[in-house]
Structures are given as structure tokens and as C-alpha cells.
Design a protein around this motif. Structure first.
Motif, PDB file in Angstrom:
ATOM      1  N   THR A  37       0.992  -1.134  -0.133  1.00  0.00           N
ATOM      2  CA  THR A  37      -0.437  -0.094   0.061  1.00  0.00           C
ATOM      3  C   THR A  37       0.615   1.121   0.566  1.00  0.00           C
ATOM      4  OG1 THR A  37      -2.020  -1.374   1.172  1.00  0.00           O
ATOM      5  CG2 THR A  37      -2.163   1.409   1.245  1.00  0.00           C
ATOM      6  N   ARG A  38       0.572   2.140  -0.862  1.00  0.00           N
ATOM      7  CA  ARG A  38       1.538   3.288  -0.739  1.00  0.00           C
ATOM      8  C   ARG A  38       0.359   4.461  -0.556  1.00  0.00           C
ATOM      9  NH1 ARG A  38       4.795   5.930  -1.038  1.00  0.00           N
ATOM     10  NH2 ARG A  38       4.562   7.109  -2.662  1.00  0.00           N
TER      11      ARG A  38
ATOM     12  N   THR B  15       5.631   4.957  -7.461  1.00  0.00           N
ATOM     13  CA  THR B  15       4.756   5.043  -7.317  1.00  0.00           C
ATOM     14  C   THR B  15       3.556   5.549  -6.973  1.00  0.00           C
ATOM     15  OG1 THR B  15       5.526   2.514  -6.752  1.00  0.00           O
ATOM     16  CG2 THR B  15       2.975   2.156  -7.425  1.00  0.00           C
TER      17      THR B  15
ATOM     18  N   TYR C 171       0.469   6.786  -5.815  1.00  0.00           N
ATOM     19  CA  TYR C 171      -0.699   6.683  -3.763  1.00  0.00           C
ATOM     20  C   TYR C 171      -1.624   5.645  -4.540  1.00  0.00           C
ATOM     21  CZ  TYR C 171       2.774  10.611  -2.781  1.00  0.00           C
ATOM     22  OH  TYR C 171       3.706  10.808  -2.414  1.00  0.00           O
ATOM     23  N   ASP C 172      -1.931   4.527  -3.654  1.00  0.00           N
ATOM     24  CA  ASP C 172      -3.360   4.119  -3.615  1.00  0.00           C
ATOM     25  C   ASP C 172      -4.087   4.261  -2.688  1.00  0.00           C
ATOM     26  OD1 ASP C 172      -1.658   0.868  -3.766  1.00  0.00           O
ATOM     27  OD2 ASP C 172      -1.775   2.161  -2.025  1.00  0.00           O
ATOM     28  N   LEU C 173      -3.819   5.036  -1.820  1.00  0.00           N
ATOM     29  CA  LEU C 173      -4.643   5.430  -0.601  1.00  0.00           C
ATOM     30  C   LEU C 173      -3.578   6.939  -0.199  1.00  0.00           C
ATOM     31  CD1 LEU C 173      -6.825   5.502   1.764  1.00  0.00           C
ATOM     32  CD2 LEU C 173      -4.623   4.052   3.242  1.00  0.00           C
TER      33      LEU C 173
ATOM     34  N   ALA D  17      -2.088  10.414  -7.025  1.00  0.00           N
ATOM     35  CA  ALA D  17      -3.428   8.723  -6.812  1.00  0.00           C
ATOM     36  C   ALA D  17      -3.659   7.790  -7.997  1.00  0.00           C
ATOM     37  CB  ALA D  17      -4.597   9.143  -6.086  1.00  0.00           C
ATOM     38  N   GLN D  18      -3.830   6.889  -8.147  1.00  0.00           N
ATOM     39  CA  GLN D  18      -3.904   5.794  -9.597  1.00  0.00           C
ATOM     40  C   GLN D  18      -5.160   5.985  -9.474  1.00  0.00           C
ATOM     41  OE1 GLN D  18      -2.016   1.939  -8.524  1.00  0.00           O
ATOM     42  NE2 GLN D  18      -3.464   1.367  -6.970  1.00  0.00           N
TER      43      GLN D  18
ATOM     44  N   ALA E 254      -7.492   4.991  -6.554  1.00  0.00           N
ATOM     45  CA  ALA E 254      -7.540   4.488  -5.166  1.00  0.00           C
ATOM     46  C   ALA E 254      -8.743   5.578  -4.002  1.00  0.00           C
ATOM     47  CB  ALA E 254      -6.532   6.276  -5.583  1.00  0.00           C
TER      48      ALA E 254
ATOM     49  N   ARG F 257     -13.018   6.804  -3.743  1.00  0.00           N
ATOM     50  CA  ARG F 257     -12.613   6.649  -4.717  1.00  0.00           C
ATOM     51  C   ARG F 257     -12.115   7.837  -5.476  1.00  0.00           C
ATOM     52  NH1 ARG F 257     -10.437   2.103  -3.334  1.00  0.00           N
ATOM     53  NH2 ARG F 257     -11.578   1.258  -1.692  1.00  0.00           N
TER      54      ARG F 257
END
Length: 249
Positions: free
Chosen positions: A39-40, A101, A103-105, A126-127, A130, A247
Motif C-alpha cells: 500500500t502506498r 509509484t 498513491y493508492d490511499l 493517485a492511481q 485509489a 475513490r
């Protein structure tokens, strides 16, 4: 009896007294989102870094940004630099790093005015898909601390407020709502002096201090705490915090 007040240091008081009060909130969010290795996490307004430290202990790679120099320095003491972790002094735009990479959070556990602008700055980092988590006070009738916050508003000559409407912030930021929750976060202190110092460190009383002076604010907080002082001198204030998950499209 009003306690004898001692000089306080906002950043240190936040780190040593107040920040831990929100541990149940951090844990509930991380459990719900399965934060762990891979997790990023980007923490907006990360303060002295306890929430990020908890994410890092689960194996997440964390980045925190905050404008408060003293709090960022305390966060750096807690979270070793390198190994994918970074603590940055500055606004949300300082969190961008093309070499990292996406962020996914993204978390904003300590909401403040201008949160919408902060989200607009970081969501491109963020991706897609995310999670973005915003948090704030629950209903005033379920927060003992609301009575003390009303003192701050009266001294500052403003209306009592409990932060921005989280759902509205999500909508204005163009994010997709994806659930919400409430968490019990009681504020417990060893004594009234600790309670005053902890509450003063939150920033909720800064406007009152500017409108009056620190000693006046401290005195009135101490008086407002009387109903929550227990027989052994400790202070106990039940509160509920809420969080909103959204999201990135």
C-alpha cells in the motif's frame, strides 16, 4: 478548582498528549481498507506522524506532508527516512514525486479549511480507483468535546463549527463516494492540565487565542472541562468521529 496552567508547546503536546486519541479512527480505516505491504499511503496534514507510523508498521510505504515545521520534525523522528517513506514540509503539492509509484490511499484525518483545494492538488498523484479518506467530528450531541469547542467559538467571535461537510467535499472534488463509518474516540487525560494542553494543541483554539490571549483561553477551557473530571482527577470525554471513503475516478 482551576488547575495551575503551565507553558505548553503545541507540536510536542500534540505528539505526546492528543494525537493518540484518534488511534481507534486510524485502526478502523486501515482495517477496512486492508492497508498492508504494497500500500502506498499519502497523509495530508500528517502532523507528528502517528497515523503514518501505524500504516508503516503494517508494511505500507508512507509519505506525509504538513506545513508545520515542528510537527514534521517530530514525524521524522518516528518514521525512518528511506525504505519508501518520506516526510515533507509544505503544502499538498509537495507530495508529488514522479519517481514514486502513484498513491493508492490518501488520508486527511485532520480536516481543515481548504480541504477541497488540497484534494485537487493530490488526486492526480493517485492511481485510478485509489481510496481517499476524510475524517471529522461526529454529531455534536455525541461529542463531549463539542461543549469545549463552543468556548473556542465564543472567544473568537464566530459560530461553532465542526469542520466541513465531508460528503460535500467529496462531491466538489469529483470523487466517487464509497462508504463511510463512525468510530468511538474518547479523549482521556491524566489531569486537567494535560487536557488543556492537549486540546490547545489541536489548532481549534488558535482563533480564540488571536482574539484574546492564551491565558484567557486556557482558563475557560479548564472551566468547561469541569463536568468531565472524574473523582481521581482524570478527564474523560466520550466522542464519536466519522470518516468518508471516496475513490479517484
Amino acid at each position: 478548582m482551576t488547575p495551575t496552567l503551565v507553558p505548553y508547546h503545541p507540536a510536542r503536546d500534540w505528539a505526546e498528549i492528543q494525537e493518540r486519541m484518534l488511534v481507534p479512527l486510524y485502526e478502523a480505516v486501515y482495517d477496512r481498507l486492508d492497508v498492508g505491504p504494497g500500500t502506498r499511503v499519502l497523509g495530508l496534514g500528517c502532523g507528528s506522524g502517528l497515523a503514518l507510523l501505524m500504516a508503516a508498521s503494517r508494511g505500507a510505504r508512507v509519505t506525509g506532508v504538513d506545513r508545520d515545521h515542528a510537527r514534521v520534525e517530530l514525524a521524522r523522528e518516528r518514521i525512518p527516512q528511506g525504505a519508501g517513506h518520506a516526510l515533507v514540509e509544505g503544502g499538498p503539492e509537495a507530495a508529488g514525486d514522479p519517481s514514486r509509484t502513484p498513491y493508492d490511499l490518501v488520508t486527511a484525518f485532520h480536516t481543515s479549511t481548504g480541504l477541497g483545494r488540497a484534494l485537487a492538488a493530490v488526486t492526480p498523484m493517485a492511481q485510478p480507483g485509489a481510496a481517499v479518506v476524510l475524517a471529522g467530528w461526529g454529531p455534536p450531541e455525541r461529542c463531549a468535546t463539542s461543549s469545549v469547542l463552543r468556548v473556542a467559538a465564543r472567544l473568537a467571535g464566530s459560530r461553532p463549527g465542526f469542520g466541513e461537510d465531508l460528503e460535500d467535499v467529496v462531491a466538489r472534488a469529483g470523487l466517487k463516494p464509497d462508504g463511510s463509518g463512525r468510530v468511538s474516540c474518547p479523549f482521556g487525560y491524566a489531569d486537567q492540565d494535560s487536557a488543556v494542553r492537549g486540546l490547545m494543541s489541536t489548532g481549534d483554539f488558535d482563533a480564540a487565542v488571536r482574539a484574546t490571549d492564551p491565558s484567557q483561553v486556557e482558563k475557560e477551557i479548564a472551566e468547561a472541562l469541569h463536568p468531565y473530571v472524574r473523582g481521581d482527577g482524570t478527564v474523560w470525554m466520550p466522542n464519536v468521529f466519522r470518516y468518508q471513503i471516496a475513490r479517484v475516478p
